[in-house]
Every structure is written in structure tokens, then in C-alpha cells.
Write a protein that holds these residues in place. Structure first.
Motif, PDB file in Angstrom:
ATOM      1  N   UNK A 191       0.910  -1.232  -0.016  1.00 50.82           N
ATOM      2  CA  UNK A 191       0.035  -0.063   0.175  1.00 50.82           C
ATOM      3  C   UNK A 191       0.926   1.120   0.020  1.00 50.82           C
ATOM      4  N   UNK A 192       1.369   1.618  -1.297  1.00 48.63           N
ATOM      5  CA  UNK A 192       2.128   2.801  -1.370  1.00 48.63           C
ATOM      6  C   UNK A 192       1.496   4.109  -0.941  1.00 48.63           C
ATOM      7  N   UNK A 193       0.459   4.530  -1.194  1.00 49.37           N
ATOM      8  CA  UNK A 193      -0.432   5.388  -0.849  1.00 49.37           C
ATOM      9  C   UNK A 193      -0.521   5.407   0.827  1.00 49.37           C
ATOM     10  N   UNK A 194      -0.778   4.437   1.417  1.00 46.35           N
ATOM     11  CA  UNK A 194      -0.847   4.405   2.723  1.00 46.35           C
ATOM     12  C   UNK A 194       0.415   4.790   3.401  1.00 46.35           C
ATOM     13  N   UNK A 195       1.525   4.171   2.779  1.00 46.83           N
ATOM     14  CA  UNK A 195       2.904   4.458   3.142  1.00 46.83           C
ATOM     15  C   UNK A 195       3.137   5.739   3.181  1.00 46.83           C
ATOM     16  N   UNK A 196       2.797   6.583   2.196  1.00 50.30           N
ATOM     17  CA  UNK A 196       2.925   7.914   2.131  1.00 50.30           C
ATOM     18  C   UNK A 196       2.338   8.778   2.931  1.00 50.30           C
ATOM     19  N   UNK A 197       1.125   8.434   3.284  1.00 52.00           N
ATOM     20  CA  UNK A 197       0.176   9.021   4.341  1.00 52.00           C
ATOM     21  C   UNK A 197       0.882   8.856   5.680  1.00 52.00           C
ATOM     22  N   UNK A 198       1.386   7.762   6.099  1.00 51.07           N
ATOM     23  CA  UNK A 198       2.239   7.679   7.336  1.00 51.07           C
ATOM     24  C   UNK A 198       3.352   8.772   7.483  1.00 51.07           C
ATOM     25  N   UNK A 199       4.022   8.671   6.157  1.00 47.63           N
ATOM     26  CA  UNK A 199       5.284   9.243   6.218  1.00 47.63           C
ATOM     27  C   UNK A 199       5.059  10.745   6.298  1.00 47.63           C
ATOM     28  N   UNK A 200       3.910  11.111   5.772  1.00 49.36           N
ATOM     29  CA  UNK A 200       3.691  12.692   5.992  1.00 49.36           C
ATOM     30  C   UNK A 200       3.353  13.110   7.093  1.00 49.36           C
ATOM     31  N   UNK A 201       2.383  12.175   7.993  1.00 46.76           N
ATOM     32  CA  UNK A 201       2.253  12.212   9.345  1.00 46.76           C
ATOM     33  C   UNK A 201       3.396  12.375  10.353  1.00 46.76           C
ATOM     34  N   UNK A 202       4.198  11.434   9.740  1.00 47.93           N
ATOM     35  CA  UNK A 202       5.591  11.316  10.730  1.00 47.93           C
ATOM     36  C   UNK A 202       6.279  12.665  10.824  1.00 47.93           C
ATOM     37  N   UNK A 203       6.542  13.079   9.374  1.00 45.34           N
ATOM     38  CA  UNK A 203       7.182  14.351   9.057  1.00 45.34           C
ATOM     39  C   UNK A 203       6.652  15.486   9.856  1.00 45.34           C
ATOM     40  N   UNK A 204       5.412  15.456   9.902  1.00 44.05           N
ATOM     41  CA  UNK A 204       4.544  16.702  10.615  1.00 44.05           C
ATOM     42  C   UNK A 204       4.854  16.478  12.244  1.00 44.05           C
ATOM     43  N   UNK A 205       4.858  15.311  12.676  1.00 45.56           N
ATOM     44  CA  UNK A 205       5.220  15.232  14.255  1.00 45.56           C
ATOM     45  C   UNK A 205       6.757  15.578  14.190  1.00 45.56           C
ATOM     46  N   UNK A 206       7.460  15.087  13.549  1.00 46.54           N
ATOM     47  CA  UNK A 206       9.105  15.541  13.741  1.00 46.54           C
ATOM     48  C   UNK A 206       9.018  17.219  13.586  1.00 46.54           C
ATOM     49  N   UNK A 207       8.439  17.730  12.563  1.00 45.27           N
ATOM     50  CA  UNK A 207       8.451  19.033  12.332  1.00 45.27           C
ATOM     51  C   UNK A 207       7.994  19.852  13.759  1.00 45.27           C
ATOM     52  N   UNK A 208       6.978  19.393  14.311  1.00 45.54           N
ATOM     53  CA  UNK A 208       6.159  20.033  15.530  1.00 45.54           C
ATOM     54  C   UNK A 208       7.202  19.820  16.469  1.00 45.54           C
ATOM     55  N   UNK A 209       8.045  18.666  16.653  1.00 44.33           N
ATOM     56  CA  UNK A 209       8.855  18.354  17.694  1.00 44.33           C
ATOM     57  C   UNK A 209      10.116  19.402  17.667  1.00 44.33           C
ATOM     58  N   UNK A 210      10.625  19.498  16.378  1.00 45.77           N
ATOM     59  CA  UNK A 210      11.673  20.547  16.058  1.00 45.77           C
ATOM     60  C   UNK A 210      11.099  21.937  16.535  1.00 45.77           C
ATOM     61  N   UNK A 211      10.040  22.323  16.187  1.00 43.78           N
ATOM     62  CA  UNK A 211       9.490  23.631  16.324  1.00 43.78           C
ATOM     63  C   UNK A 211       9.321  23.958  18.068  1.00 43.78           C
ATOM     64  N   UNK A 212       8.844  22.799  18.771  1.00 41.97           N
ATOM     65  CA  UNK A 212       8.819  23.112  20.107  1.00 41.97           C
ATOM     66  C   UNK A 212      10.232  23.211  20.768  1.00 41.97           C
ATOM     67  N   UNK A 213      11.310  22.535  20.148  1.00 38.56           N
ATOM     68  CA  UNK A 213      12.539  22.857  20.783  1.00 38.56           C
ATOM     69  C   UNK A 213      12.973  24.176  20.466  1.00 38.56           C
ATOM     70  N   UNK A 214      12.688  24.622  19.336  1.00 36.31           N
ATOM     71  CA  UNK A 214      13.070  26.294  18.874  1.00 36.31           C
ATOM     72  C   UNK A 214      12.351  27.238  19.756  1.00 36.31           C
ATOM     73  N   UNK A 215      11.066  26.871  19.940  1.00 39.25           N
ATOM     74  CA  UNK A 215      10.256  27.716  20.803  1.00 39.25           C
ATOM     75  C   UNK A 215      11.054  27.721  22.156  1.00 39.25           C
TER      76      UNK A 215
END
Length: 81
Positions: free
Chosen positions: A31-55
Motif C-alpha cells: 500500500x504505497x499510498x498508505x505508506x506515503x500518508x504515514x510518512x507525511x504524518x511522521x514528518x509533521x510530528x517531527x516538524x512539530x517536535x523541532x518547532x517546540x525545541x526552537x520555541x
């Protein structure tokens, strides 16, 4: 870092790991589409984590202290998984 911040970081660490597992499951099922969905969500969580550190840094906390605390929480999450 406040107790609630620790809980949020801990939750985010587990969500990142869960999305990574979602990618693996989807790829195993072809399921490539499902994998891409999970990848995008994972990247969003990582970006949120990094933003919280910068904050935290902008609020006067040492970047290295904040990043170190997050790294400890991530290691705990990996051990628990």
C-alpha cells in the motif's frame, strides 16, 4: 521543561514511532499510498517536535538542554516500544 511539556514530548515520540510502524505495515502490504500518508504524518510530528525545541530556545531555555531532554524522552519511547 514543565511536566505537561514532558508528556507532550513523550506522546509525540510515541506517535512518530507509530507512524514509522504504519509505514512498514503499508509497505509490507504493498500500500504505497498508505505508506506515503504515514510518512507525511511522521514528518509533521517531527516538524512539530523541532518547532517546540526552537520555541523553548526562544523562551530562554538552552537549545542543547531542550534537545537533550527530548532525546532522552525519545530513547525512553524506543525502549518501551
Amino acid at each position: 521543561m514543565t511536566p505537561i511539556q514532558k508528556l507532550v514530548y513523550r506522546q509525540r515520540a510515541h506517535l512518530i514511532l507509530a507512524e514509522g510502524l504504519g509505514i512498514e505495515i503499508c509497505m509490507a502490504l504493498g500500500d504505497r499510498d498508505g505508506a506515503h500518508r504515514h510518512r507525511r504524518e511522521m514528518e509533521a510530528q517531527i516538524a512539530a517536535r523541532d518547532a517546540a525545541i526552537l520555541q523553548a530556545e526562544e523562551e530562554g531555555e538552552s537549545y542543547f538542554e531542550a534537545a537533550g531532554a527530548v532525546a532522552r524522552i525519545q530513547a525512553e519511547a524506543r525502549r518501551a516500544a
